[in-house]
Structures are given as C-alpha cells and as structure tokens.
Design a protein around this motif. Sequence first.
Motif, short mmCIF file in Angstrom:
data_model
loop_
_atom_site.label_atom_id
_atom_site.label_comp_id
_atom_site.label_asym_id
_atom_site.label_seq_id
_atom_site.Cartn_x
_atom_site.Cartn_y
_atom_site.Cartn_z
N ALA A 84 -53.64 45.89 -29.51
CA ALA A 84 -54.28 47.20 -29.65
C ALA A 84 -53.30 48.36 -29.54
O ALA A 84 -53.62 49.49 -29.92
CB ALA A 84 -55.38 47.35 -28.60
N ALA A 85 -52.10 48.09 -29.00
CA ALA A 85 -51.16 49.20 -28.74
C ALA A 85 -49.77 48.98 -29.33
O ALA A 85 -48.86 49.74 -29.03
CB ALA A 85 -51.04 49.43 -27.24
N ASP A 86 -49.63 47.97 -30.18
CA ASP A 86 -48.31 47.66 -30.71
C ASP A 86 -47.67 48.82 -31.45
O ASP A 86 -46.45 49.04 -31.38
CB ASP A 86 -48.37 46.43 -31.62
N GLU A 87 -48.47 49.59 -32.18
CA GLU A 87 -47.90 50.73 -32.92
C GLU A 87 -47.31 51.76 -31.96
O GLU A 87 -46.24 52.31 -32.20
CB GLU A 87 -48.98 51.37 -33.80
N LEU A 88 -48.03 52.03 -30.86
CA LEU A 88 -47.52 52.98 -29.87
C LEU A 88 -46.27 52.45 -29.18
O LEU A 88 -45.32 53.18 -28.92
CB LEU A 88 -48.60 53.28 -28.83
#
Length: 433
Positions: free
Chosen positions: A410-414
């Motif tokens: 859910a947070a890989d892009e960040l």
Amino acid sequence: MARPAAILAALILACLSCLPVRAVVLWSDLGATPERDTGAGIDILGGVVHRDETDSDTLYFKFHLNPGSDVTTEEYFAGFQLFEDDTPRLGVGNSLKAWAYSAYNTSEKGESNTVFGDFDLRSSQPESYGIGSFFNYELPRRGIERTVVFKVQYVRGGDDLVTVWLNPDLSTNATEESQPASLTTKFKANACFNQIRLRHGGGGPGWVFSDMAIATSFADFITPRTADVGSSARFTFQSWQREEGLLQNSVRALAQSSDGYLWIGTQDGLARFDGVQFTAYGMKDGMPNGPVSAVMEDSRGTLWIGTVGSGLVSRQGGRFSTYTARDGLPSDTITALAEDSEGKMWIGTEAGLVTWDGSRFEALEAAEAIRAKAITTLFKDRSGTMWVGAHGAGVFHFLAGKFKAVTDEAADELLRDPHAVLVDQGVRLWIAA
C-alpha cells in the motif's frame, strides 16, 4: 516565480503571530538569490501582495544583500524593485549613476545626487572625504553585507511616502521609533506594485539577496529573544538570526559535541555556538566554504561535517581534514552521516554509500540495490541495526551483512523517496517520505 514553500512559511508564520499587538508577515523568501546581469529581472512575488493608487495603508519591506559588484566595479546597477506589471516603480539598492546605496525611480532628487529620481540613502557608516569630514551616504563594498528595511505609506492618488533604514537595529527591544536619524532616509515615490524583481546590470559579479519579507509592521522584523508558547507550556523558544551573528538564516544541520558546543551547518558554511556568540569557520581554518549538509560527532570525539560539493570534513584536535572523491568518496556532495556499532562511519553521498574505518573509504558489497543512488538518510537504532534511505530505491535495514528492503504494497510508491527514518522506543519504524 514565487517560491511556494516560502509563501507557505510566511502564511504559517502569520497565523502563529496573530496576537492582538502583532501585525502580519504577508510574504517572505529567506533563501539566498544571486543576481547578475538580469536586466529587467523576473517577478519573485507571484502576485501574493499588491498595492495600487486606490490604497492608503502602510507596508514594510525587508531584504538582506551581499554585494559582489561594488565601488571598484565598472558602472553597474542592482536593486530590489517594485513593478506594476512591466512598469518599473520604486527600487532600492544601487542606481546606475548614484554608486552609493540609493533609491531610484523616486519622485525627487537627493541632495547629494546629480540625477532626478535618484536618492542616496543615509548611512551610520558614511564615506569619508577628509579628516573629520563625511558624506551622508555609503558606497557598497564587496564582503560587507547590509540589511535594508523600507516603509511605504500609500497615498491614494498621489506620491507615496517612503522611509528607508540602511542596516537598522533589529535586535530585541528595538522599535521603529528608536532607529537613529543617521541611517534614516525619507522621500516620495510611486510605490504601487504587483511584482517584485531582483535586478543587476553592468559590471561585476552581481549581488546576492536574501531574508526578504513584506509585513504590516516594523515589529515583525524584530528578532524575538524569548517567546512563551503559552501559560501552561513547559518550554520557551529563542531565535537567533544573522543579526545575532549567525552566518546565514538557512540552517541545514545541527549537532552538539561532547564539550557542549553547538555546531550549526548553514547555506554559507559552518559555525560554532557557545550559548552567547557564534564563531564562523572557513578557508583560513581549513574548513571549505559553501553549504553544509550534515554534522555529527562520533564516539571518538571527532566532528564530521558533510558539505555540498566540497567533500567530507573531519575535525579532531582543532584541525580540519577534507576528503573528496579523490580519496574514495562516490561524490563530493555529502547527504547523510551515521556511526555503526563497530565505530565505522557511514557516509551517504548523492552517488552512493561508503564506510570509513579510520584509514580508508570502502563500498559495502551488499549494497547493490542502492549502488550509485542518492542516499537521503542514515539511522542506527538502539539494537545497532543500520537503516538506509535512498532516493528512487526505498528504505533498507542492514543486518547480518545484508540489506533488506522495507516493503508494503500500500505504500511502496511513497517508500521509494524516503527523507528520514526513525525507530522509536516502542520499536516502531517511522519514515518521512
């Protein structure tokens, strides 16, 4: 274009200072802006503040300048100038024919000027033309920085009333009324504006402008010494700026050494603070000039200073030593520093990560995932685990000789663009991204 971060900072500051006796900072840009051969200049205000012929209130303007072009330069001009669209209005700095610190595009001529529209600024450090004889103005000189504050009382449908203070007293308890007449200049000018342009033309290396602001009160430029956060707060805050001896108002790194001194890395270099005064370190001490990006003291008492473009500097026994890419660093721009449990220094650069064992720099074999990446953060937690953040690669922890990536669908892009990492007392991982 106006800098969004600077504008947001100004708006936040305005909200925090809305006490009944305080006015408002309408706009600020604290960074350093060099100008050389910019001609008409480019707007830096972005329409955030404007005044026209219908206004009748008062505004205060502030800027700091570091002149490169000066009295020794062939003819030039430089200044902080108000514009109404593309029409130049009041400018403050150095006009082409004045040579001294002056205002230009004024509605009258100064007593020591030869050109209508020029008005020399009075100075408390005027030029001498003989023993005991002085002009009322000051000539810009390279390396001698000055702060300018000017007030415009807008007159609806007529010439505006302008007061300029060259290098005013902005220390605690200073007021507009307490400024000496020797550094106060008054004249009339058209000061309508919807733009501000920083300008330079002619000879020399130009001027550097910084600490710019627009406010509705002189008091907003006074440096507060102590300010209570609230009646129930446990803390008080103090502010130190250039006027108190700080090298430059953009502070990028802080560290306290074991002898109690505070070390401050700024956009203009390194300073030490003993609680009363600042001591600057530069080329004469063996410390490179320029921006400082990171500061820390290791377990042996060595102070490490990361710079932007000048490599890594260590200070031990009062002596500075500089290491660059020629000594094995991936880049001369240092981005992060940390010490591991074995006493090795970890040095993050804009082109990769290395360690220092006291004699040489060495790349970590297990760091293939972050090889040549810009290292954004380094952190050692209480268990001794090292955490690394790399731009475009993510967050990793180093354990048993291997780097393992922190992943979360859910947070890989960040996580690919981390800026800071912290493991708290509850062993929770915090990532600023």
